[in-house]
Design an enzyme around this catalytic site. Sequence first.
Site, PDB file in Angstrom:
ATOM      1  N   ASP A 115      -7.958  -5.671  -0.132  1.00 13.57           N
ATOM      2  CA  ASP A 115      -8.421  -6.432  -1.292  1.00 13.57           C
ATOM      3  C   ASP A 115      -8.060  -7.911  -1.232  1.00 13.57           C
ATOM      4  OD1 ASP A 115      -9.752  -4.347  -2.410  1.00 13.57           O
ATOM      5  OD2 ASP A 115      -8.075  -3.671  -3.641  1.00 13.57           O
ATOM      6  N   HIS A 139       0.847  -1.192   0.000  1.00 13.57           N
ATOM      7  CA  HIS A 139       0.000   0.000   0.000  1.00 13.57           C
ATOM      8  C   HIS A 139       0.879   1.237   0.000  1.00 13.57           C
ATOM      9  CE1 HIS A 139      -3.126   2.876   1.127  1.00 13.57           C
ATOM     10  NE2 HIS A 139      -3.961   1.973   0.667  1.00 13.57           N
TER      11      HIS A 139
END
Length: 376
Positions: free
Chosen positions: A314, A263
Amino acid sequence: MVNETKPQYSPGLAGVIAGETAICWVDPAAGLMYRGYDIHGMAEKATFEEVAYLLLNGELPNAKQLAEFTQQIAAQRALPDAVTEMMRLLPKSTHPMDMLRTGVSMLSAFDKDLNDNSHDANIRKSIRLIGRISTLITDGWRISQGQKPFPEKPELTQAANFFYKLDGKIPEDWKSRMLDTIFNLYADHEFNASTFAARVTASTLADIYAAVTSAVATLKGPLHGGANEESAKMLEEIGSQDRADAWLTKKLQTKDKIMGFGHRVYKKGDSRVPAMREIGRDLGKRTGKEQWIPICEKLEEVMDREKHLCANVDLYAAPVFWMLGFPPKLNTPLFAASRVAGWCAHVVEQHDNNRLIRPRSLYVGPELRPYPGSPK
Ligand code: ACO
């Protein structure tokens, strides 16, 4: 030629503050808050409508405001006939995200407030977009499967309605509650790529439909929202927990990107992962599909060992959506059905206090050279 001092440059705008927002704060140390409220605790209790109201209006609704807002969204879910007809004209193989992007763009032509960027008009259009994006996804999916869309049931919440519009069955309360929590986790994330795309578009004073069309287009990519569909493919390929270590080690040796990991902001863990992992465990027990979460956990362990990279939301969204009965092609659209609330809140904020977003680039092309004349 003007001599410019060498500007500061950060590839991918990493770490760059590109604007102010009062909507959401992403804490790099694995935290997330909407309008000052910690997402944890609120996500599991509030309906998606309550969180959407908060994002759009800045304060939580009272009971009357929430009932009105919920009813207003539900009343706006039906699509203009021409938009439904457009979805029938698209090839059956059209990806749901492409159908959604085309649908959002087409909806603009049917909104009488289209070119009014005032605060009140933007809120009205946000309510329509939140209601209709959901319908574009569910009706679009049924049409692509050669099935007829179901008639509207405005008494259902956004979460319950999403299930109903796909298979015609009103879901059990626990299922709607779970989807409310998932929608709440996905609803906003400050200047992520799709929201930033929406704000760039809005900053030219283009309308909210133009901005949300840009956002849907940007969400599709596998480095952003598209990762939750790619994670589903990866988990299916791995198949069982005992294969996860060898599978991942091999992929890392060939320098493959592993979907659902890494991320830009979170380096110590994604604030949304623990809640999504818990939902996955619960669903595993309820559905008897207990193999998926242990695969994700093994991947987390190996990724930490090999690259010190954390899972993002996700990774766990993929098995969660699967166990809830959604086809993997709807994973990213499900993300959009929630994030539309954040996109709209950001467009409202941008238009309310606008300045054109127009950065510079660092020129790395050839030095100034004389034009030799057209080829003879
Ligand atoms: N798999 C393998 N290696 C990775 C991954 C990954 N998923 N993520 C980062 N890395 C590597 C990078 O290649 C880089 O290696 P290097 O130093 O050898 O070049 C190193 O880790 C550091 O990368 P960052 O600079 O932290 O990554 P960046 O901020 O540019 O990218 C991104 C973030 C795009 C999310 C990236 O981690 C990625 O591609 N992840 C996979 C896609 C994904 O899951 N996207 C969903 C994001 S969350 C969301 O949208 C809801």
